[in-house]
Design a protein around this motif. Sequence first.
Motif, PDB file in Angstrom:
ATOM      1  N   VAL A   1       4.059   5.713  -5.726  1.00 58.19           N
ATOM      2  CA  VAL A   1       3.927   5.860  -7.185  1.00 58.19           C
ATOM      3  C   VAL A   1       2.990   7.008  -7.516  1.00 58.19           C
ATOM      4  O   VAL A   1       3.298   7.867  -8.364  1.00 58.19           O
ATOM      5  CB  VAL A   1       3.434   4.542  -7.818  1.00 58.19           C
ATOM      6  CG1 VAL A   1       3.123   4.745  -9.300  1.00 58.19           C
ATOM      7  CG2 VAL A   1       4.484   3.450  -7.644  1.00 58.19           C
ATOM      8  N   PHE A   2       1.847   7.069  -6.837  1.00 60.33           N
ATOM      9  CA  PHE A   2       0.908   8.162  -7.101  1.00 60.33           C
ATOM     10  C   PHE A   2       1.481   9.503  -6.656  1.00 60.33           C
ATOM     11  O   PHE A   2       1.227  10.534  -7.290  1.00 60.33           O
ATOM     12  CB  PHE A   2      -0.429   7.898  -6.419  1.00 60.33           C
ATOM     13  CG  PHE A   2      -1.249   6.832  -7.097  1.00 60.33           C
ATOM     14  CD1 PHE A   2      -1.406   6.821  -8.467  1.00 60.33           C
ATOM     15  CD2 PHE A   2      -1.864   5.822  -6.368  1.00 60.33           C
ATOM     16  CE1 PHE A   2      -2.154   5.841  -9.101  1.00 60.33           C
ATOM     17  CE2 PHE A   2      -2.612   4.848  -6.981  1.00 60.33           C
ATOM     18  CZ  PHE A   2      -2.756   4.849  -8.358  1.00 60.33           C
TER      19      PHE A   2
ATOM     20  N   PHE B   1     -12.606   3.765 -10.024  1.00 57.23           N
ATOM     21  CA  PHE B   1     -12.330   2.674 -10.950  1.00 57.23           C
ATOM     22  C   PHE B   1     -11.602   1.526 -10.250  1.00 57.23           C
ATOM     23  O   PHE B   1     -12.028   0.367 -10.329  1.00 57.23           O
ATOM     24  CB  PHE B   1     -11.490   3.183 -12.127  1.00 57.23           C
ATOM     25  CG  PHE B   1     -11.057   2.104 -13.083  1.00 57.23           C
ATOM     26  CD1 PHE B   1     -11.869   1.734 -14.144  1.00 57.23           C
ATOM     27  CD2 PHE B   1      -9.842   1.449 -12.913  1.00 57.23           C
ATOM     28  CE1 PHE B   1     -11.474   0.735 -15.014  1.00 57.23           C
ATOM     29  CE2 PHE B   1      -9.440   0.451 -13.785  1.00 57.23           C
ATOM     30  CZ  PHE B   1     -10.248   0.090 -14.836  1.00 57.23           C
ATOM     31  N   PHE B   2     -10.510   1.827  -9.553  1.00 58.13           N
ATOM     32  CA  PHE B   2      -9.725   0.758  -8.940  1.00 58.13           C
ATOM     33  C   PHE B   2     -10.433   0.137  -7.743  1.00 58.13           C
ATOM     34  O   PHE B   2     -10.345  -1.081  -7.525  1.00 58.13           O
ATOM     35  CB  PHE B   2      -8.339   1.279  -8.539  1.00 58.13           C
ATOM     36  CG  PHE B   2      -7.366   1.297  -9.683  1.00 58.13           C
ATOM     37  CD1 PHE B   2      -6.856   0.121 -10.205  1.00 58.13           C
ATOM     38  CD2 PHE B   2      -6.969   2.494 -10.246  1.00 58.13           C
ATOM     39  CE1 PHE B   2      -5.971   0.130 -11.266  1.00 58.13           C
ATOM     40  CE2 PHE B   2      -6.072   2.520 -11.302  1.00 58.13           C
ATOM     41  CZ  PHE B   2      -5.575   1.326 -11.818  1.00 58.13           C
ATOM     42  N   LEU B   3     -11.143   0.942  -6.956  1.00 59.54           N
ATOM     43  CA  LEU B   3     -11.925   0.353  -5.865  1.00 59.54           C
ATOM     44  C   LEU B   3     -12.999  -0.582  -6.421  1.00 59.54           C
ATOM     45  O   LEU B   3     -13.216  -1.680  -5.900  1.00 59.54           O
ATOM     46  CB  LEU B   3     -12.572   1.454  -5.032  1.00 59.54           C
ATOM     47  CG  LEU B   3     -11.669   2.243  -4.077  1.00 59.54           C
ATOM     48  CD1 LEU B   3     -12.488   3.309  -3.359  1.00 59.54           C
ATOM     49  CD2 LEU B   3     -11.008   1.329  -3.064  1.00 59.54           C
TER      50      LEU B   3
ATOM     51  N   TRP C   1       0.843  -1.210   0.000  1.00 58.44           N
ATOM     52  CA  TRP C   1       0.000   0.000   0.000  1.00 58.44           C
ATOM     53  C   TRP C   1       0.872   1.252   0.000  1.00 58.44           C
ATOM     54  O   TRP C   1       0.619   2.210  -0.742  1.00 58.44           O
ATOM     55  CB  TRP C   1      -0.905  -0.054   1.221  1.00 58.44           C
ATOM     56  CG  TRP C   1      -1.948   1.011   1.313  1.00 58.44           C
ATOM     57  CD1 TRP C   1      -2.171   2.045   0.432  1.00 58.44           C
ATOM     58  CD2 TRP C   1      -2.912   1.183   2.359  1.00 58.44           C
ATOM     59  NE1 TRP C   1      -3.209   2.828   0.864  1.00 58.44           N
ATOM     60  CE2 TRP C   1      -3.687   2.320   2.034  1.00 58.44           C
ATOM     61  CE3 TRP C   1      -3.199   0.483   3.517  1.00 58.44           C
ATOM     62  CZ2 TRP C   1      -4.710   2.772   2.861  1.00 58.44           C
ATOM     63  CZ3 TRP C   1      -4.223   0.922   4.334  1.00 58.44           C
ATOM     64  CH2 TRP C   1      -4.978   2.045   4.012  1.00 58.44           C
ATOM     65  N   VAL C   2       1.915   1.260   0.837  1.00 60.50           N
ATOM     66  CA  VAL C   2       2.848   2.394   0.865  1.00 60.50           C
ATOM     67  C   VAL C   2       3.497   2.578  -0.501  1.00 60.50           C
ATOM     68  O   VAL C   2       3.636   3.708  -0.998  1.00 60.50           O
ATOM     69  CB  VAL C   2       3.919   2.161   1.950  1.00 60.50           C
ATOM     70  CG1 VAL C   2       5.033   3.198   1.832  1.00 60.50           C
ATOM     71  CG2 VAL C   2       3.305   2.224   3.340  1.00 60.50           C
TER      72      VAL C   2
ATOM     73  N   PHE D   1      -5.545  -2.296  -3.212  1.00 63.13           N
ATOM     74  CA  PHE D   1      -4.595  -1.368  -2.581  1.00 63.13           C
ATOM     75  C   PHE D   1      -4.251  -0.206  -3.505  1.00 63.13           C
ATOM     76  O   PHE D   1      -3.997   0.909  -3.030  1.00 63.13           O
ATOM     77  CB  PHE D   1      -3.335  -2.111  -2.155  1.00 63.13           C
ATOM     78  CG  PHE D   1      -3.529  -2.956  -0.928  1.00 63.13           C
ATOM     79  CD1 PHE D   1      -3.972  -2.394   0.261  1.00 63.13           C
ATOM     80  CD2 PHE D   1      -3.295  -4.320  -0.958  1.00 63.13           C
ATOM     81  CE1 PHE D   1      -4.160  -3.173   1.392  1.00 63.13           C
ATOM     82  CE2 PHE D   1      -3.481  -5.102   0.163  1.00 63.13           C
ATOM     83  CZ  PHE D   1      -3.928  -4.533   1.343  1.00 63.13           C
ATOM     84  N   ILE D   2      -4.235  -0.447  -4.804  1.00 65.12           N
ATOM     85  CA  ILE D   2      -4.054   0.662  -5.741  1.00 65.12           C
ATOM     86  C   ILE D   2      -5.211   1.644  -5.593  1.00 65.12           C
ATOM     87  O   ILE D   2      -5.021   2.866  -5.595  1.00 65.12           O
ATOM     88  CB  ILE D   2      -3.942   0.139  -7.186  1.00 65.12           C
ATOM     89  CG1 ILE D   2      -2.635  -0.641  -7.374  1.00 65.12           C
ATOM     90  CG2 ILE D   2      -4.005   1.290  -8.189  1.00 65.12           C
ATOM     91  CD1 ILE D   2      -2.551  -1.378  -8.699  1.00 65.12           C
TER      92      ILE D   2
END
Length: 794
Positions: free
Chosen positions: A118-119, A249-251, A112-113, A211-212
């Motif tokens: 990255v974001f 979208f990712f959720l 997750w970290v 996690f993304i």
Amino acid sequence: MDIQYIGEHLFWGHAGRFALYLAFFSAIFSVIAYYRASSTNRIDYRQWRSWARKLFRFHGLMVGVASFALLYILLSRFYEYRYVWMHVENNLSVGYQISSFWAGQEGSLLFWVLCQVVFGLFVIRYARQWEMHVMTLFSLSQVFMLSMLLGLRFGSFSVGMDPFLLLRMAPENLGNQFFHRPDYLSHITDGNGLNPLLRNFWMLSHPPVTFIGYAAVLVPYCYALAGLWRGKFHDWIRPALPWTILGIFFLGAGILLGGVWAYESLTFGGFWAWDPIENASLVPWLMLTAGLHLMIVSYRKKHSYAPAFLFVILSFIFIIYATYLTRSGVLSETSVHSFGSDGMGLHILVYLFIFLVIGILLLVKEFRNLPSRGEEQLLSRDFWLFAGSLVIALSAFQIIFSTSIPVFNHILGTQLAPAQNVVSYYNKWQLPFAVAIALMIGFTQFIRWDRNNIRQFMHRMGLSVVLAVITSIPVIFFYGITGTGYVLLLFAGLFAFYGSLDMLLRFRNQYISMGGAISHLGMALFLLAVLLTFSKKTTISENTSGYFLGDGFPETENLLLIKGEMLPMGEYKVTYVDRQFDGERIHYQVDFLKTNKEGDYYRVFSSYPSVLLNERMGNVYEPYSKVFPLRDVFTYVTFADLSGEDHIHEPYTLISELVVAVGDTIALANNRLVLQSVGSTPVVSTEQQNELRVAASLEIHTHYGKKYTPQPSFIVSDHKVRHEDVVVSDLGLKFRFERARDEPNTIELKVYEEQPEFIIIKTVIFPFINLLWISIVVLLAGLYLAYRHRRKAS
């Protein structure tokens, strides 16, 4: 003198742990530097910004080093590390070794970290004037996240968990003399292994995608707080919109992949069970969806800022809360997804409390400065988008309140009783919300942003209403939809479906974006699929075997199948054919048959439910779904003999040991057994001259008037005894004359009952389940197009 341990690979653990410490402190300094740079009236703010960027990039590099170190020790199977030993074993494939990265608390937090890093790098690249304020908050989140991975202990007080903790240094092993041996590692030949529930293809993607999504939601949260911080209540929306859609979208994709995993690997019969952790992942998605619509209203009409800020803030807060539910152990007895308690609950609550307080304080501080709403227009898109967002938010609050009952009891000491039938409870509560959402999806699309003429509005909407009514009537009567709520949901779903199609075909790009129309179409299809699938989900495996299954296997849902026999089940005849061993799994073949015009049976399809064997963590019963265009036939084993491949099935089991005298009558089940006589005769044999057969003449009188006369015997030869048992096939019984007693005309008789190989199965028909999968793909496709549109516009 310190023990010199043999064979340990300490470099990677030291490197990974040191990298985490450096990442933690560089995140702290990054917060300070970005905060200093946020004061653009400072002469040196550019230099502070330069230092902040370098610090965050260094922070990201160290997180990458720690992640690589953890992945390396997992792939290398270094069992001296506690995390490796807990989640890896020798026969684990490379794919599952990689997935063991996020199988436990420490690894999933580190992943997750890594996603947040990255974001964060993308924010630095594209945020422009928003960078300093957004990254101050973003870096602060990294500080709290990494604090959970420090693994520091000060007596009984600990800060975080250490993914590089040595097995011999784990608190539970400190007093174990085994780990005082220098060569202890040579005796650890295998690891504990990955939880068998996670050994599924979809689990390679479900956790990382989720996690993304968790990481992506942090970005709109930071933008919202930056907007309040800078007093730019409108300008933050445009750069935050693509991130908001990306988070949704990712959720959503994570929820979908989890649903597919549950459908293929779990035996609750479906893709959604209103499990507490499932609910906790759904609530941020709902809240962020509500926030997205209010952001659009605020951007177009320059009002409704307060609820937009609030819902975006709460979406991230509920993600932290979902983390608390998963990792604190508070739901360990009520959810298949929950980790056990490792003392992380308080740590996560501090993280949640601080980020909630920061958001609420900024919102309260600037509340009076937010632009107020102008004259209310009932027939306006902004009004109904606002109303729809509130409905979605209320749906989310109902779910999270009911889910949190165990939390209330745990923290407050209350004794609130959770719902007994969870699925029925949530379905009842959420049905009105689903109807309202579907109706609003339908008619809001036809409303313009500016003033609307009611006649023109009715005219535009009329075709969708008519088509929804025309379609609803035959579905209600021929498909059998009953109940006011279900009928309303059917109409509302069809109305939303036709309305979205109308937007794409007749009014394309006139009132709504392409991505919005497609995502609304997907949502309408989803609601219809849920209704059509689960209102008519049918269990066809009623027990027709004649055998009592026991209290744990309801007769209306489970069917006992004896190998080779055929029994009716729904529209089919079914037979248990065989079982095959495939490494750690047992695959069972169950054939589903029908008859042709000549009356001969033919196989329609075969089902292959399986059992994943795991002695350490428990066996997992895996369903098999036979996919047809309009339905799935979903079958799984609820009971089976799980003996090994080399085990020889024993066809009979002892049920009675009797002492019987000549003339005695004994009850045997529903029958009567009578010993008529006992006699001996010599055996004529060319090989053995001293054999004597002793036989017992029995009579068995059945309750339906039939008589059987078995004569079990034994042969004595040179002081050795050889039994000649007699089987009465019609009764499924075998009789053994064990020996003669000292009392005259009295014998010992053993009675065995036939125990054929069998399994117990449950089979459920899911109509239109494929429509559900298609609807979610359509929804995600619409979100992707909406993201691209907003990304270009930002």
